[in-house]
Design a protein around this motif. Structure first.
Motif, PDB file in Angstrom:
ATOM      1  N   LEU A 126      15.049   3.531  -5.185  1.00  0.00           N
ATOM      2  CA  LEU A 126      15.757   4.009  -3.999  1.00  0.00           C
ATOM      3  C   LEU A 126      14.842   4.876  -3.134  1.00  0.00           C
ATOM      4  N   GLU A 127      14.085   5.748  -3.774  1.00  0.00           N
ATOM      5  CA  GLU A 127      13.135   6.581  -3.037  1.00  0.00           C
ATOM      6  C   GLU A 127      12.060   5.718  -2.378  1.00  0.00           C
ATOM      7  N   LEU A 128      11.577   4.707  -3.102  1.00  0.00           N
ATOM      8  CA  LEU A 128      10.572   3.795  -2.529  1.00  0.00           C
ATOM      9  C   LEU A 128      11.134   3.037  -1.328  1.00  0.00           C
ATOM     10  N   SER A 129      12.398   2.634  -1.415  1.00  0.00           N
ATOM     11  CA  SER A 129      12.993   1.907  -0.300  1.00  0.00           C
ATOM     12  C   SER A 129      13.080   2.796   0.939  1.00  0.00           C
ATOM     13  N   GLU A 130      13.379   4.079   0.738  1.00  0.00           N
ATOM     14  CA  GLU A 130      13.428   5.012   1.867  1.00  0.00           C
ATOM     15  C   GLU A 130      12.034   5.265   2.439  1.00  0.00           C
ATOM     16  N   ILE A 131      11.052   5.394   1.562  1.00  0.00           N
ATOM     17  CA  ILE A 131       9.667   5.625   2.003  1.00  0.00           C
ATOM     18  C   ILE A 131       9.146   4.439   2.802  1.00  0.00           C
ATOM     19  N   CYS A 132       9.425   3.223   2.314  1.00  0.00           N
ATOM     20  CA  CYS A 132       8.875   2.011   2.919  1.00  0.00           C
ATOM     21  C   CYS A 132       9.737   1.445   4.041  1.00  0.00           C
ATOM     22  N   GLY A 133      10.991   1.873   4.095  1.00  0.00           N
ATOM     23  CA  GLY A 133      11.871   1.343   5.131  1.00  0.00           C
ATOM     24  C   GLY A 133      12.339  -0.076   4.842  1.00  0.00           C
ATOM     25  N   GLY A 190      14.049  -5.474  -1.781  1.00  0.00           N
ATOM     26  CA  GLY A 190      12.674  -5.679  -1.322  1.00  0.00           C
ATOM     27  C   GLY A 190      11.687  -4.909  -2.182  1.00  0.00           C
ATOM     28  N   VAL A 191      12.052  -3.702  -2.554  1.00  0.00           N
ATOM     29  CA  VAL A 191      11.204  -2.885  -3.438  1.00  0.00           C
ATOM     30  C   VAL A 191      11.106  -3.558  -4.799  1.00  0.00           C
ATOM     31  N   LYS A 192      12.226  -4.058  -5.298  1.00  0.00           N
ATOM     32  CA  LYS A 192      12.235  -4.743  -6.596  1.00  0.00           C
ATOM     33  C   LYS A 192      11.269  -5.922  -6.577  1.00  0.00           C
ATOM     34  N   TRP A 193      11.287  -6.704  -5.499  1.00  0.00           N
ATOM     35  CA  TRP A 193      10.401  -7.855  -5.343  1.00  0.00           C
ATOM     36  C   TRP A 193       8.940  -7.398  -5.340  1.00  0.00           C
ATOM     37  N   GLN A 194       8.655  -6.340  -4.573  1.00  0.00           N
ATOM     38  CA  GLN A 194       7.287  -5.812  -4.498  1.00  0.00           C
ATOM     39  C   GLN A 194       6.815  -5.312  -5.860  1.00  0.00           C
ATOM     40  N   LEU A 195       7.675  -4.565  -6.558  1.00  0.00           N
ATOM     41  CA  LEU A 195       7.302  -4.030  -7.867  1.00  0.00           C
ATOM     42  C   LEU A 195       7.047  -5.151  -8.871  1.00  0.00           C
ATOM     43  N   GLN A 253       0.828  -1.208   0.000  1.00  0.00           N
ATOM     44  CA  GLN A 253       0.000   0.000   0.000  1.00  0.00           C
ATOM     45  C   GLN A 253       0.861   1.255   0.000  1.00  0.00           C
ATOM     46  N   LYS A 254       1.964   1.242   0.750  1.00  0.00           N
ATOM     47  CA  LYS A 254       2.870   2.393   0.757  1.00  0.00           C
ATOM     48  C   LYS A 254       3.437   2.634  -0.644  1.00  0.00           C
ATOM     49  N   ILE A 255       3.806   1.551  -1.329  1.00  0.00           N
ATOM     50  CA  ILE A 255       4.358   1.679  -2.682  1.00  0.00           C
ATOM     51  C   ILE A 255       3.304   2.224  -3.636  1.00  0.00           C
ATOM     52  N   LEU A 256       2.092   1.701  -3.570  1.00  0.00           N
ATOM     53  CA  LEU A 256       1.018   2.183  -4.438  1.00  0.00           C
ATOM     54  C   LEU A 256       0.715   3.668  -4.184  1.00  0.00           C
TER      55      LEU A 256
END
Length: 107
Positions: free
Chosen positions: A60-67, A72-77, A45-48
Motif C-alpha cells: 500500500l505504501e509502495l502504491s502511494e509512492i509510485c502512484g 500494479g505494485v504486486k505485478w512489479q514485485l 526504480q521507484k520501488i527499488l
C-alpha cells in the motif's frame, strides 16, 4: 444492435505510439521505445529506491509512492522477485524486502 454475447469486436482498436530516442554515434537510426516500457522502468526504480530506504515498506505504501494501484505494485514485485533483483525475507506481516545487486540483475 449485435446479439448478446457478441462482444465488442471492432468497437475498440488498440494503438501503440512509439517515440524516437536520438541515435548515438554508432547507430544509423534512432531506437523506438514504447512509452509503457519507460514508465515501467521508472516505477521499478521507484520501488527499488523505496525498498532500499525502508525494507519493511508495504504494498500500500509502495502504491502511494509510485502512484499506481496495489495490483500494479504486486505485478512489479513479482517481476522483480523473478528476476532476482529483490527477495522477500520472512512472512507477509513480519518479513522485509532485500534488494540484490540493483546494477546487475540476474538473468
Amino acid at each position: 444492435m449485435p446479439p448478446p454475447g457478441a462482444g465488442n469486436k471492432g468497437f475498440t482498436q488498440k494503438t501503440t505510439q512509439y517515440y524516437p530516442i536520438p541515435p548515438n554515434p554508432t547507430q544509423s537510426h534512432p531506437i523506438l521505445l514504447n512509452p509503457t516500457q519507460k514508465t515501467t522502468q521508472k516505477t521499478t526504480q521507484k520501488i527499488l529506491d523505496a525498498i532500499s530506504n525502508n525494507p519493511n515498506v508495504t504494498r500500500l505504501e509502495l502504491s502511494e509512492i509510485c502512484g499506481i494501484t496495489a495490483d500494479g505494485v504486486k505485478w512489479q514485485l513479482r517481476n522483480l522477485t523473478k528476476s532476482g533483483r529483490i527477495a522477500r525475507i520472512g512472512g507477509d506481516r513480519g518479513g522485509h524486502w532485500e534488494v540484490h545487486d540493483v546494477e546487475h540483475p540476474k538473468t
